[in-house]
Design a protein around this motif. Structure first.
Motif, PDB file in Angstrom:
ATOM      1  N   UNK A  20       0.867  -1.182   0.000  1.00 29.37           N
ATOM      2  CA  UNK A  20       0.000   0.000   0.000  1.00 29.37           C
ATOM      3  C   UNK A  20       0.898   1.225   0.000  1.00 29.37           C
ATOM      4  N   UNK A  21       0.434   2.248  -0.727  1.00 32.55           N
ATOM      5  CA  UNK A  21       1.264   3.459  -0.835  1.00 32.55           C
ATOM      6  C   UNK A  21       0.447   4.706  -0.562  1.00 32.55           C
ATOM      7  N   UNK A  22       0.909   5.467   0.402  1.00 36.47           N
ATOM      8  CA  UNK A  22       0.322   6.779   0.672  1.00 36.47           C
ATOM      9  C   UNK A  22      -1.148   6.752   1.073  1.00 36.47           C
ATOM     10  N   UNK A  23      -1.526   5.709   1.819  1.00 39.47           N
ATOM     11  CA  UNK A  23      -2.936   5.606   2.219  1.00 39.47           C
ATOM     12  C   UNK A  23      -3.291   6.692   3.235  1.00 39.47           C
ATOM     13  N   UNK A  24      -4.325   7.448   2.934  1.00 40.69           N
ATOM     14  CA  UNK A  24      -4.783   8.508   3.824  1.00 40.69           C
ATOM     15  C   UNK A  24      -6.289   8.397   3.976  1.00 40.69           C
ATOM     16  N   UNK A  25      -6.744   8.527   5.230  1.00 35.61           N
ATOM     17  CA  UNK A  25      -8.181   8.480   5.487  1.00 35.61           C
ATOM     18  C   UNK A  25      -8.520   9.492   6.566  1.00 35.61           C
ATOM     19  N   UNK A  26      -9.486  10.352   6.246  1.00 36.39           N
ATOM     20  CA  UNK A  26      -9.922  11.352   7.218  1.00 36.39           C
ATOM     21  C   UNK A  26     -11.342  11.036   7.675  1.00 36.39           C
ATOM     22  N   UNK A  27     -11.566  11.169   8.979  1.00 38.71           N
ATOM     23  CA  UNK A  27     -12.924  11.164   9.521  1.00 38.71           C
ATOM     24  C   UNK A  27     -13.180  12.557  10.058  1.00 38.71           C
ATOM     25  N   UNK A  28     -14.441  12.917  10.242  1.00 33.10           N
ATOM     26  CA  UNK A  28     -14.714  14.254  10.771  1.00 33.10           C
ATOM     27  C   UNK A  28     -13.866  14.524  12.013  1.00 33.10           C
ATOM     28  N   UNK A  69     -10.308   4.621   0.920  1.00 35.17           N
ATOM     29  CA  UNK A  69      -9.306   5.604   1.293  1.00 35.17           C
ATOM     30  C   UNK A  69      -9.571   6.931   0.577  1.00 35.17           C
ATOM     31  N   UNK A  70      -9.118   8.028   1.192  1.00 31.98           N
ATOM     32  CA  UNK A  70      -9.227   9.327   0.529  1.00 31.98           C
ATOM     33  C   UNK A  70      -8.111   9.488  -0.490  1.00 31.98           C
ATOM     34  N   UNK A  71      -6.924   8.937  -0.134  1.00 35.20           N
ATOM     35  CA  UNK A  71      -5.785   9.000  -1.050  1.00 35.20           C
ATOM     36  C   UNK A  71      -5.023   7.687  -0.947  1.00 35.20           C
ATOM     37  N   UNK A  72      -4.193   7.394  -1.949  1.00 36.95           N
ATOM     38  CA  UNK A  72      -3.302   6.251  -1.874  1.00 36.95           C
ATOM     39  C   UNK A  72      -3.723   5.095  -2.753  1.00 36.95           C
TER      40      UNK A  72
END
Lengths: 369, 374, 509
Positions: free
Chosen positions: C8-16, C57-60
Motif C-alpha cells: 500500500x502506498x500513501x494511504x490517507x483516510x480522514x474522519x470528521x 481511502x481518501x488517497x493512496x
C-alpha cells in the motif's frame, strides 16, 4: 349439541378468516427476518385493498385488481424500506406514518372516487374446487374448496418456509437480519437485501388487502376494512417466532375465533359453547406451543413445563365439553364475542415473548461505520 | 471506529438546536400543505379555496376562534400523554383507548353520584384521569413484567375498550340514555359540568385552563423532579438506569400511568366540558393524531402545545372547508400524515433546503425493545 | 519472491475531526508474518478496513502482486485473495458453522436449494489440511470462543485467501490457546500464506512476527524485526514517550472484611450456569484482581455482586449486610462503586449532558434534589468540580457525553464513582479500549482508592493490568475460582495455565 357439518363449515370459514392474518404475518416475517420492523402492515393492507378495488372496477377484472393490490403493496414496502434505510426514520415511527397516511389517502379518495361516482364492486373471486380432493369428507371442503387467494396463501406459506430455510436467498436474508456486518464482510449487499425483502413483504400485505376487497367483502368502505387485522398479524408473527408455518397455525386459532363470532351473529349456535370452544382451542394450541418451546429450550433435563401442559389439557376439556354435556343458552352481547382475539393476542404476546427470539439486528440502521 | 470529539457538535448551543428543530417543524408543515394542495388540485378541487375555507372555519369569527381553542385542548392532553410515553421509551398507541376510558369514567362519576357543584366536576375529572391511568397501567405492567411490546398490547387494549364502550351505549346497554334512538349515553349532572368562560357554542370551558396547567406540570415533572430524571433515563438507556439503581419496571409502569392519566383527563374534559354525554364517534382518531402532535412538538410539552394548536386549527376548519368547497375533510388526515412523515424524517427535507443535520439530542429509539429483548 | 504480495502506498483516510491514516506505506512479503503494533485509535483498524474494502481511502493506492487494484467492498478484497479475521467474529450466532461459511458463495442443487453436504465436505478437507479442528454442523453460538475463531479462519481460507489479516486475534484467548493459534499461523505461512497480525501486546509481537511495523496517531512510525528491537523500545515507539510498565505502589495494609462471597451461583442470559460456586473475600485497603479469559463468568459475577443479576445460590455479605438478593440501589447505598465493563451500555446515558451523567447514581439525594425538586445549580457545580479534579476534557459540562472521546467518557464514570464515599470499588475492564494517558490516570486513582482504605475488586482480561495493580490474584475459569495467589509471587506462566483451567500440580509432568 354440535354436529360434523357444523364443524366442517366452521373450520372452513376459519381458514378464510385466517387468510389475511397469515398473509399479514408473512409480510412481517419477510421484513423482519431481513431486519426491518414492519408495523405498517395495517396501512399497507388498507392501501392495497383500496387500490385493488379500484383496479378491479376500472379494468372490470378481478384479477387485474389483485395485481394492482399486490403492486401497491410492493410500493408501500419499498417506501418503508426507503424511510428506514435511506432516511433512517425510526422504523416503528415509519410504520406509523404509513398507517396514518393510508387512512387519510383511502378515505379522501374514497369520497372523491367511489362516493362521488357511486362506484359499486364487481363481485368477488370465485370458489375453485380441486377435483377429487374436494370430495374427501371434512378435509376436502376445508382445504380444497376455496377462493384463489386462500389457496395462494396456503401455497405461499410453504414456499416461504422452504425459501427461508433451504435456499441461498433465505440464508442471506436471515444473516442480514441477525448480523448484517458479518453478511457485509462476505460480500452480501445488506441494504439491497433489505429493500428486496421489504418490498416482497409489502406484496404479501398487498395480497392480504386484495383479499379483503376482492375475495371477501366485494366493496370498499372507509374505516371498516382492515379492523386492526394488520396488528393482529404482528402478534401472530411474534407468537409464531418469525416462522411461516407457526404463523399459519396461530392465525388459524384466530380464524376459528372469528368464524365462531360470525356463526354467533347468525344465531345458530350456542353462545356459551362457542366461547368455550374458542377459549379452549386458544388455550390448547397456545399451551401446547408454549410448552414445546419451553421444553425444547430447557436447560434442566428433568424440568417439565407443567403449567403449560395443564393449560393445554384444560383447553382440550373446554373444547370437548360442548360435545359431551348440554351447555345452557345464554345471552352475551355480540360486541363481547369479538373480544377473544384481542385478549388472546395480549396473552400470547405477554406469555410467549420471553420464549421467542426476534432477529437480532431488527430495527437498527446498517451503516458501514 | 475512531471516536474523537467533534467539536462543532459538542459546542452546539441548546438554542441553536432548538431553533433548528422549530425551523424543521415549520418547513414540514409548509411542505405538507403544499403537497396537500397538489392533491386537492389533482382531484379536481381548488386548493386555495379549500385552504381559505379551512382558515375561515378556524379563525373566521369569534365563535370559530373559540372552537379552535376548544378543539386544540384534547390534542394537547393526548399529545402530552404520547410525549411522556416517548420520553420514557414507550410508544403508547393506547392513548385512544385511554381517552375513551377516561371519558366513560368521568361520565359515570358525573351522573351516578351527587356532589356540590365544583367538587363534583373535580371529582369527575379525577375519576377520568384515574380511569385512563388504570387502563394504561395494564400494558405498562405487562411490558415491565414480561417484556410484551406496548405497541401490540396498547393496540389490543384500544380495541377492547372500544368494543366494551360500544356495547355499553348500545340498545339495552347500561349507559344508554333511556328512550333514545341514538347511541348516546345519559347526561352528566349540571354540577359536574365544567364552567364556561363564555356563552358561545361550543363553550370556552375551563378545561382550557386545566390543559395549560398540565403543559407546565409535565415540563416540571420531566425536567425538574427526580421522577422525571428516572423516566428520561429509562427512556434513553434502560441498562444504565438499572445500573444507577433506578427501578426500571416501576418506572415503566409509572410512565404509563402518568401518560394514561393525561389521556384520561383529556377524555374527561371533553365529556364534562363539551357535550355532557358520550356518543359513538366522539373523539375517534384523536389518540392517533396525537402521535403526530407529539412528534411535531419533539416530545416537549411546549412543542406539543404548538403542534396541537395546528391540529386544532385544521380540525376546526375542515368542516367549513368541506361545506363550502366540497373538498373532503379527509384531506386533513393526509396532511397530518405528511407532517408526521417530514418531522420523523428530517433527512427527507434537509437536502431540499440545504440544512445542516440536526444533532442526536435526547432522542429515544422506540424500536430498541421490539420483541422483548429489553 | 521479489514482488511483495501486498503493497500500500500513501494511504490517507480522514474522519470528521480526525486524520485516521496519514500517508501510510506498507509491504507484505509472501509467507511472512507482519505484526502491526499500535495503541487503540492509532489507525490499525482503519487501515485494515481500507485494505478489506470496508472503508474507501481518501488517497493512496493498493497493489496486489505488483498490480494496482481498486478495492471498493469486501467482495473485491476476497477476489484479490484478501481475508480478514475480525476481532469481533463475523459469524452469525444462530446459524451453523457450515451455513456461516457458505454464506455469500452457496453451492446450489436443483436450481434453488442449498447444497449443505457439499460445503461440509469441503470444510472438512480444509480443516484437515491446516489442522483447524471444527464441527461444521455445530451452531456457532454453542461453540467455545477458540472454536469460533478456528471457524472464522477456515471461512477466510474457504474463500481462497492468500493474505490473512488477523485483528487482535488473541484478545479472547488464554495464553495456551494463543500458543495453539501461533502454531496454526506457522502452518499457514509454511503453506505459502501471508499474514498481517494486528495486536497491541508486545510479548506476542516478539514471539510470532517476522517483521514489525508500528503505527501511532495514524502515522507509520517504525519498521523493524524482533531481532533488532526490544519490548521497551517498541512500547516507546507505540506511545511516543517513556511508558511506565509498572504502577508504583506501597504494599497493601488489608483491614476489615468488606466483601465476602460464599459459593455464589449465577446464570447467564441464556440461562446456562455462568458462575458455579465462587467464594472470595476482599478486605479494606487491598486490591483483589480477578484474572481470566473473557466469558468465564466475570461479567455475571460482577452483575450479581452489584444487584444487576439474579443470584441462584450462595451468599454475598457486604459490610455485614446480606446483599445476596439486594437491589442495585441498596448495594450502592451501602457504599459500592461500580465501573462497569460496558461503558456505553451501562455506564453512561450518552445523550445526557456530562453534568447529568455525573449524578446518575445520586440525583435523588441532597444537594441534587431538595423537596422533590432537582437543583440544577448544585448539579452543575458538582460537574464543574469533577471535570476539574479528574481532568475530563469536555467543552462544557452541558456537552452530551456522546461527543467525548472514549478515555474521557471513562473518566466521567470514574469521576462519578470515585467521588462518592465508598467502601467497595468494583472495576470491570476499567481501561479497555482507551488511550495510554487515561489508562495511567485510572490506574493511579485505583491505587489511591486502595490506599484510602477502599476494598477493590478488579476484573480484567489484561494480565498486565491485573499483575500491575493487584495485591492478590484470583483466577476464574468456567465460573469457578480455581486458585488465588499472592501477586508478588505470581508469574505470567503460572497465571496463564490457571486461566486455561490447569492447576500447577497437574501441569507438573
Amino acid at each position: 349439541m354440535l354436529d360434523a357439518n357444523f364443524f366442517t363449515a366452521l373450520l372452513s370459514l376459519s381458514l378464510v378468516k385466517a387468510t389475511p392474518l397469515v398473509l399479514g404475518a408473512m409480510s412481517g416475517i419477510l421484513c423482519e427476518r431481513s431486519g426491518i420492523i414492519n408495523i405498517g402492515i395495517e396501512g399497507m393492507m388498507l392501501m392495497s385493498a383500496f387500490a385493488g378495488f379500484l383496479g378491479a372496477v376500472f379494468s372490470d377484472s378481478l384479477w387485474v385488481g389483485v395485481l394492482v393490490g399486490v403492486l401497491t403493496g410492493a410500493v408501500m414496502g419499498a417506501f418503508l424500506a426507503l424511510l428506514s434505510i435511506r432516511y433512517k426514520v425510526d422504523q416503528i415511527i415509519g410504520g406509523t406514518v404509513i398507517n396514518l397516511l393510508a387512512v387519510g389517502i383511502t378515505s379522501y379518495f374514497a369520497v372523491i372516487i367511489i362516493d362521488n361516482q357511486s362506484l359499486s364492486g364487481i363481485g368477488v373471486l370465485p370458489i375453485i374446487q380441486i377435483p377429487l380432493l374436494a370430495d374427501i369428507p371434512v378435509i376436502g371442503p376445508i382445504l380444497f374448496r376455496n377462493q384463489p387467494i386462500t389457496f395462494m396463501m396456503l401455497i405461499l406459506v410453504f414456499v416461504l418456509h422452504v425459501a427461508l430455510f433451504y435456499t441461498p436467498w433465505g440464508l442471506r436474508t436471515r444473516a442480514v437480519g441477525e448480523h448484517p456486518r458479518a453478511a457485509d464482510t462476505v460480500g452480501i449487499r445488506v441494504n439491497r437485501m433489505r429493500y428486496l425483502d421489504t418490498t416482497l413483504g409489502g406484496m404479501m400485505a398487498g395480497l392480504a388487502g386484495a383479499f379483503i376487497t376482492l375475495e371477501s367483502v366485494g366493496s370498499f368502505e372507509s374505516g371498516v376494512m382492515t379492523n386492526g387485522r394488520g396488528f393482529i398479524a404482528l402478534a401472530v408473527m411474534v407468537s409464531g417466532n418469525w416462522r411461516p408455518i407457526n404463523a399459519l397455525i396461530i392465525a388459524y386459532i384466530f380464524g376459528v375465533s372469528d368464524a365462531l363470532g360470525v356463526r354467533l351473529q347468525l344465531g345458530d349456535v350456542n353462545q356459551l359453547a362457542t366461547l368455550l370452544i374458542v377459549a379452549g382451542l386458544g388455550m390448547l394450541i397456545g399451551g401446547a406451543l408454549w410448552a414445546l418451546t419451553k421444553y425444547l429450550g430447557r436447560r434442566d433435563e428433568n424440568k417439565v413445563p407443567v403449567t403449560q401442559i395443564a393449560l393445554a389439557v384444560a383447553g382440550l376439556v373446554m373444547v370437548l365439553a360442548p360435545a359431551i354435556v348440554e351447555i345452557p343458552e345464554t345471552n352475551i352481547p355480540f360486541q363481547f364475542l369479538g373480544l377473544p382475539p384481542y385478549i388472546l393476542t395480549i396473552i400470547i404476546v405477554a406469555g410467549l415473548v420471553g420464549n421467542v427470539r426476534p432477529p437480532a439486528a431488527e430495527g437498527k440502521v446498517y451503516e458501514k461505520q | 471506529m475512531t471516536t474523537e470529539t467533534d467539536a462543532s457538535r459538542g459546542a452546539e448551543s441548546k438554542l441553536g438546536l432548538f431553533s433548528r428543530r422549530v425551523f424543521i417543524s415549520i418547513l414540514s408543515i409548509v411542505l405538507s400543505l403544499v403537497i396537500g394542495g397538489a392533491i386537492i388540485a389533482l382531484s379536481g378541487g381548488d386548493p386555495i379555496d379549500g385552504y381559505l375555507g379551512l382558515w375561515r372555519g378556524a379563525f373566521g369569527k369569534e365563535k370559530a376562534v373559540v372552537e379552535t381553542i376548544v378543539k386544540t385542548t384534547p390534542f394537547i392532553f393526548a399529545g402530552l400523554a404520547v410525549a411522556v410515553g416517548f420520553r420514557g421509551g414507550l410508544f403508547n398507541i393506547g392513548v385512544e383507548g385511554q381517552l375513551f376510558v377516561g371519558s366513560i369514567c368521568a361520565l359515570i362519576a358525573g351522573y351516578a353520584v351527587e356532589l356540590p357543584p365544583g367538587i363534583h366536576a373535580a371529582f369527575a375529572l379525577l375519576m377520568g384521569a384515574l380511569g385512563g391511568a388504570v387502563w394504561a397501567a395494564i400494558p405498562g405492567y405487562l411490558k415491565a413484567r414480561t417484556g410484551a411490546h406496548e405497541v401490540i398490547t396498547t393496540i389490543m387494549t384500544n380495541y377492547i375498550a372500544l368494543r366494551v364502550i360500544n356495547w355499553s351505549i348500545s340498545q339495552n346497554g347500561p349507559l344508554r340514555l333511556p328512550g333514545s334512538a341514538l347511541p348516546e349515553t345519559r347526561r352528566v349532572l349540571d354540577s359536574a359540568r365544567l364552567p364556561s368562560l363564555t356563552d358561545t357554542t361550543p363553550p370556552l370551558h375551563i378545561g382550557v385552563v386545566i390543559v395549560i396547567v398540565a403543559v407546565f406540570f409535565v415540563y416540571w415533572l420531566l425536567w425538574r423532579t427526580p421522577l422525571g430524571f428516572e423516566i428520561r433515563t429509562v427512556g434513553l438507556n434502560p441498562s444504565a438506569a438499572r445500573y444507577a439503581g433506578i427501578k426500571v419496571e416501576r418506572t415503566i409502569v409509572l410512565t404509563m400511568v402518568i401518560s394514561g392519566a393525561l389521556a384520561g383527563l383529556g377524555g374527561a374534559v371533553q365529556v364534562l366540558g363539551l357535550l355532557g354525554y358520550f356518543t359513538t364517534g366522539f373523539n375517534v382518531g384523536l389518540g392517533f393524531d396525537s402521535i403526530a402532535v407529539a412528534m411535531l412538538g419533539s416530545n416537549h410539552p411546549f412543542g406539543v402545545a404548538a403542534g396541537a394548536l395546528l391540529f386544532g386549527v385544521m380540525d376546526a376548519g375542515m368542516k367549513t372547508m368541506q361545506l363550502r368547497t366540497q373538498v373532503p375533510r379527509d384531506i386533513v388526515v393526509i396532511i397530518q400524515g405528511l407532517i408526521l412523515l417530514f418531522v420523523a424524517a428530517p433527512l427527507l427535507i434537509q437536502p431540499l433546503f440545504r440544512l445542516r443535520q440536526v444533532g442526536e439530542g435526547e432522542q429515544v429509539s422506540i424500536s430498541a425493545t421490539w420483541g422483548g429483548e429489553g | 519472491m521479489d514482488e511483495p504480495v501486498l503493497r500500500v502506498r500513501g494511504i490517507t483516510k480522514r474522519f470528521p475531526g480526525v486524520l485516521a491514516n496519514d500517508h501510510i506505506d506498507l509491504e507484505l512479503r509472501r509467507g511472512e508474518v507482519l505484526a502491526m503494533l499500535g495503541e487503540n485509535g492509532a489507525g490499525k483498524s482503519t487501515l485494515m478496513n481500507i485494505i478489506y474494502g470496508l472503508y474507501t481511502q481518501d488517497e493512496g493506492e493498493i497493489y496486489i502482486n505488483g498490480r494496482q487494484v481498486e478495492i471498493r467492498n469486501p467482495e473485491d478484497a476476497i477476489r484479490c485473495g484478501i481475508g480478514m479475521v475480525h476481532q469481533h467474529f463475523m459469524l452469525v450466532p444462530v446459524l451453523t458453522v457450515a451455513e456461516n461459511l457458505m454464506l455469500g458463495m452457496e453451492h446450489v442443487r436443483g436450481y434453488f436449494f442449498l447444497d449443505k453436504e457439499r460445503t461440509i465436505r469441503e470444510i472438512e478437507a480444509l480443516s484437515k489440511q491446516y489442522g483447524l479442528e471444527v464441527d461444521p454442523r455445530a451452531t456457532v453460538e454453542d461453540l467455545p470462543v477458540g472454536a469460533q475463531q478456528r471457524a472464522e479462519i477456515i471461512k477466510v481460507l474457504y474463500r481462497g485467501a492468500e493474505i490473512l489479516i488477523l485483528d487482535e486475534p488473541t484478545a479472547v484467548l488464554t495464553p495456551q490457546e494463543a500458543d495453539d493459534l501461533f502454531m496454526v499461523v506457522r502452518s499457514l505461512t509454511e503453506q505459502g500464506k501471508s499474514i498481517i497480525f494486528i495486536t497491541h501486546k508486545l510479548r506476542e509481537v516478539m514471539e510470532i512476527a517476522d517483521r514489525i511495523v508500528v503505527l501511532r496517531g495514524g502515522k507509520l512510525v517504525g519498521t523493524t524485526t524482533p531481532a533488532e528491537t526490544s519490548r521497551a523500545e517498541l512500547a516507546n515507539m507505540m506511545v511516543g514517550r517513556e511508558v511506565l510498565l509498572q504502577v508504583e505502589k506501597e504494599p497493601a495494609a488489608p483491614g476489615e472484611m468488606v466483601l465476602a462471597v460464599r459459593d455464589l451461583r449465577v446464570l447467564d442470559d441464556r440461562e446456562h450456569p455462568a458462575v458455579n460456586g465462587v467464594t472470595l473475600e476482599v478486605r479494606a485497603g487491598e486490591v483483589l484482581g480477578v484474572a481470566g479469559v473473557q466469558g468465564n463468568g466475570q461479567r455475571e459475577l460482577v452483575e450479581a455482586l452489584t444487584g444487576l443479576r439474579k443470584v441462584t445460590g450462595g451468599q454475598v455479605q457486604l459490610l455485614g449486610h446480606d446483599t445476596t438478593h439486594a437491589a442495585p440501589r441498596q448495594v450502592i447505598e451501602i457504599g459500592t462503586a461500580h465501573v462497569p465493563e460496558d461503558r456505553h451500555k451501562h455506564g453512561l446515558v450518552l445523550a445526557y449532558p456530562v453534568e447529568d451523567d455525573l449524578v446518575l447514581c445520586t440525583y435523588y439525594l441532597p444537594p441534587f434534589t431538595r423537596s422533590f425538586n432537582l437543583q440544577p445549580y448544585a448539579i452543575e457545580t458538582n460537574a464543574v468540580n469533577l471535570v476539574d479534579a479528574f481532568d475530563i476534557r469536555t467543552p462544557t459540562v452541558a456537552t452530551p457525553a456522546s461527543s467525548l472521546s472514549g478515555g474521557n467518557q471513562q473518566k466521567v464514570i470514574v469521576a462519578r464513582e470515585f467521588s462518592r464515599n465508598v467502601k467497595l470499588l468494583i472495576a470491570a475492564q476499567p481501561t479497555r479500549g482507551i488511550d495510554v494517558g487515561s489508562i495511567e490516570f485510572i490506574h493511579k486513582n485505583i491505587i489511591a482508592q486502595r490506599d484510602a482504605g477502599v476494598a477493590v475488586l478488579l476484573v480484567s482480561a489484561e494480565l498486565d493490568e491485573i499483575m500491575a495493580l493487584s495485591d492478590r490474584i484470583a483466577v476464574i475459569y468456567k465460573g469457578e475460582i480455581i486458585d488465588t495467589v499472592p501477586a508478588e509471587t505470581a508469574t505470567r506462566e503460572q497465571l496463564g495455565l490457571l486461566m486455561a483451567g490447569v492447576h500447577e500440580a497437574e501441569a507438573g509432568d
